[in-house]
Design a protein around this motif. Structure first.
Motif, PDB file in Angstrom:
ATOM      1  N   GLU B   5       0.832  -1.200   0.000  1.00 31.46           N
ATOM      2  CA  GLU B   5       0.000   0.000   0.000  1.00 31.46           C
ATOM      3  C   GLU B   5       0.874   1.259   0.000  1.00 31.46           C
ATOM      4  O   GLU B   5       0.575   2.232  -0.709  1.00 31.46           O
ATOM      5  CB  GLU B   5      -0.936   0.013   1.221  1.00 31.46           C
ATOM      6  CG  GLU B   5      -1.943   1.158   1.143  1.00 31.46           C
ATOM      7  CD  GLU B   5      -2.827   1.261   2.384  1.00 31.46           C
ATOM      8  OE1 GLU B   5      -2.898   0.275   3.160  1.00 31.46           O
ATOM      9  OE2 GLU B   5      -3.430   2.330   2.571  1.00 31.46           O
ATOM     10  N   LEU B   6       1.946   1.229   0.809  1.00 32.37           N
ATOM     11  CA  LEU B   6       2.864   2.368   0.817  1.00 32.37           C
ATOM     12  C   LEU B   6       3.403   2.610  -0.597  1.00 32.37           C
ATOM     13  O   LEU B   6       3.501   3.758  -1.059  1.00 32.37           O
ATOM     14  CB  LEU B   6       4.022   2.090   1.787  1.00 32.37           C
ATOM     15  CG  LEU B   6       5.090   3.189   1.902  1.00 32.37           C
ATOM     16  CD1 LEU B   6       4.488   4.475   2.448  1.00 32.37           C
ATOM     17  CD2 LEU B   6       6.242   2.727   2.797  1.00 32.37           C
ATOM     18  N   SER B   7       3.709   1.529  -1.281  1.00 29.58           N
ATOM     19  CA  SER B   7       4.237   1.629  -2.641  1.00 29.58           C
ATOM     20  C   SER B   7       3.205   2.240  -3.595  1.00 29.58           C
ATOM     21  O   SER B   7       3.516   3.146  -4.367  1.00 29.58           O
ATOM     22  CB  SER B   7       4.656   0.235  -3.124  1.00 29.58           C
ATOM     23  OG  SER B   7       5.017   0.291  -4.493  1.00 29.58           O
ATOM     24  N   SER B   8       1.951   1.750  -3.499  1.00 30.68           N
ATOM     25  CA  SER B   8       0.953   2.254  -4.444  1.00 30.68           C
ATOM     26  C   SER B   8       0.578   3.700  -4.124  1.00 30.68           C
ATOM     27  O   SER B   8       0.277   4.484  -5.023  1.00 30.68           O
ATOM     28  CB  SER B   8      -0.284   1.356  -4.454  1.00 30.68           C
ATOM     29  OG  SER B   8      -0.992   1.494  -3.239  1.00 30.68           O
ATOM     30  N   ARG B   9       0.643   4.078  -2.847  1.00 33.03           N
ATOM     31  CA  ARG B   9       0.284   5.466  -2.516  1.00 33.03           C
ATOM     32  C   ARG B   9       1.359   6.466  -2.900  1.00 33.03           C
ATOM     33  O   ARG B   9       1.086   7.649  -3.109  1.00 33.03           O
ATOM     34  CB  ARG B   9      -0.021   5.589  -1.017  1.00 33.03           C
ATOM     35  CG  ARG B   9      -1.432   5.094  -0.705  1.00 33.03           C
ATOM     36  CD  ARG B   9      -1.875   5.435   0.693  1.00 33.03           C
ATOM     37  NE  ARG B   9      -1.687   6.834   1.048  1.00 33.03           N
ATOM     38  CZ  ARG B   9      -1.830   7.291   2.301  1.00 33.03           C
ATOM     39  NH1 ARG B   9      -2.148   6.456   3.276  1.00 33.03           N
ATOM     40  NH2 ARG B   9      -1.659   8.558   2.563  1.00 33.03           N
ATOM     41  N   THR B  10       2.617   6.031  -2.943  1.00 31.74           N
ATOM     42  CA  THR B  10       3.706   6.980  -3.205  1.00 31.74           C
ATOM     43  C   THR B  10       4.309   6.809  -4.600  1.00 31.74           C
ATOM     44  O   THR B  10       5.081   7.666  -5.042  1.00 31.74           O
ATOM     45  CB  THR B  10       4.846   6.791  -2.185  1.00 31.74           C
ATOM     46  OG1 THR B  10       5.311   5.429  -2.258  1.00 31.74           O
ATOM     47  CG2 THR B  10       4.363   7.079  -0.776  1.00 31.74           C
TER      48      THR B  10
END
Lengths: 229, 229
Positions: B5-10
């Motif tokens: 999720e961190l990857s997709s948000r940033t």
């Protein structure tokens, strides 16, 4: 001259000279006999130019080669050499958003600038607005206008410098070199002067009095703050 | 949140996130159970900041880590955070000559600037003068004054931006981030706007009329020139 003399005159090591020749940035030496090659004054001048672009201007070797090719192409009008030098600006990793591109265009249009959409500066400036927005900062509108005002001052100085060279010797190759070196080095010059102007503006606003007494230099400031804790 | 999720948000890939943690730029995730870690909003904000500094501002990882450390050091006064951000300027490969350092000092002194000798901008600007002198160009005195004038305009805009942030939320950490991001991104913003202002100044001086009709963009100019040969 031998490679050792070329090296001592330019401060570039012999292996690095050979590397530049292999990479196509520097013409090969003239072969003047068995196992003997000769470098001349043109090699000295070109090496000096390469070091300015790469060491001081921070260009990549690929970017340096592109602008050197543009200088060497005698048929390329100066306006196009300038275009190639402008393209030496590092490209942002991600494309800028349409919103930021529009905001930059609004500023340049508002100032009556004639700028094409593929001027590399448009994407670079828009990417900065995106970066600013991503870290959640306030509106940059006022700052953007003042940056543009400063850029206009600098660009006029740039063009005057080119004109002075063209009028003083009319040598197309020298003028092309001036355009390229000036474009690349001007960024570094501006960044350096901006650092100094920031320090001055900071002292004026947040105090300090005579800088030698009250505003420790950056490198000693941190140490002093550490000692005080 | 999980790393996915961190990857997709940033927009930062999971391997690159892990790399930033290993390199000390991003705090490690909180361990919340066997083989399970949690990232939070602070990780999102920090990743966004890292990308701005590295991708848009062009900082090296080492330089980015230094400025992030300065942001995180709650005891460090803002003036010192600014000093660290200023040091993120690339250092020239060779030291500047005393003559060029003196010429830059003459300009800043002439303008009444309070600047320390270890401001990184001094060496950077002096190295540019050396580079200019090495390629044998004419006098840069007039251009240097106008660059300094432009730098003063930009520095005031920079300080105003910092002041607006400080007054709007008073959060020292946010203000420190603003100082750092603004210092780094401001160079790129200026370089981009300078490219556009140069194009405009060039059109005004050397003609072109409506740019869409008469001044092909840089990428097409070269092709047109080639076709005309």
């Amino acid at each position: 001259m031998r490679i050792s003399e070329l090296s001592s005159r330019t401060g570039v090591s012999a292996p690095l000279i050979k590397f530049y020749v292999r990479e196509g940035l520097l013409p090969a030496a003239e072969r003047t006999g068995h196992n003997r090659t000769e470098y001349d004054e043109q090699h000295v001048a070109r090496l000096v130019l390469i070091r300015s672009l790469v060491d001081v201007g921070g260009l990549s070797l690929a970017a340096a080669r592109r602008v050197l090719d543009a200088i060497d192409d005698a048929d390329l009008p100066l306006a196009e050499v300038l275009g190639v030098a402008q393209g030496a600006l590092p490209r942002p990793a991600a494309p800028a958003t349409p919103e930021s591109l529009d905001r930059v265009r609004a500023v340049t249009t508002g100032r009556g600038w004639h700028v094409h959409d593929d001027n590399p500066g448009l994407e670079a400036a828009a990417a900065v607005l995106d970066g600013w927005a991503r870290v959640g900062r306030g509106d940059l509108a006022a700052g953007l206008e003042r940056y543009a005002q400063a850029a206009a001052v600098v660009a006029e100085a740039d063009l005057d410098a080119v004109e002075a060279i063209v009028q003083s010797d009319g040598d197309r190759s020298r003028a092309a070199e001036t355009v390229v070196v000036g474009t690349v080095l001007g960024d570094t010059l501006m960044a350096g002067l901006r650092r100094m102007a920031q320090e001055d503006a900071s002292v004026r606003r947040y105090g300090g009095g005579p800088p030698d007494d009250h505003v420790p230099a950056p490198s000693t400031r941190s140490a002093a703050a550490g000692a005080a804790r």
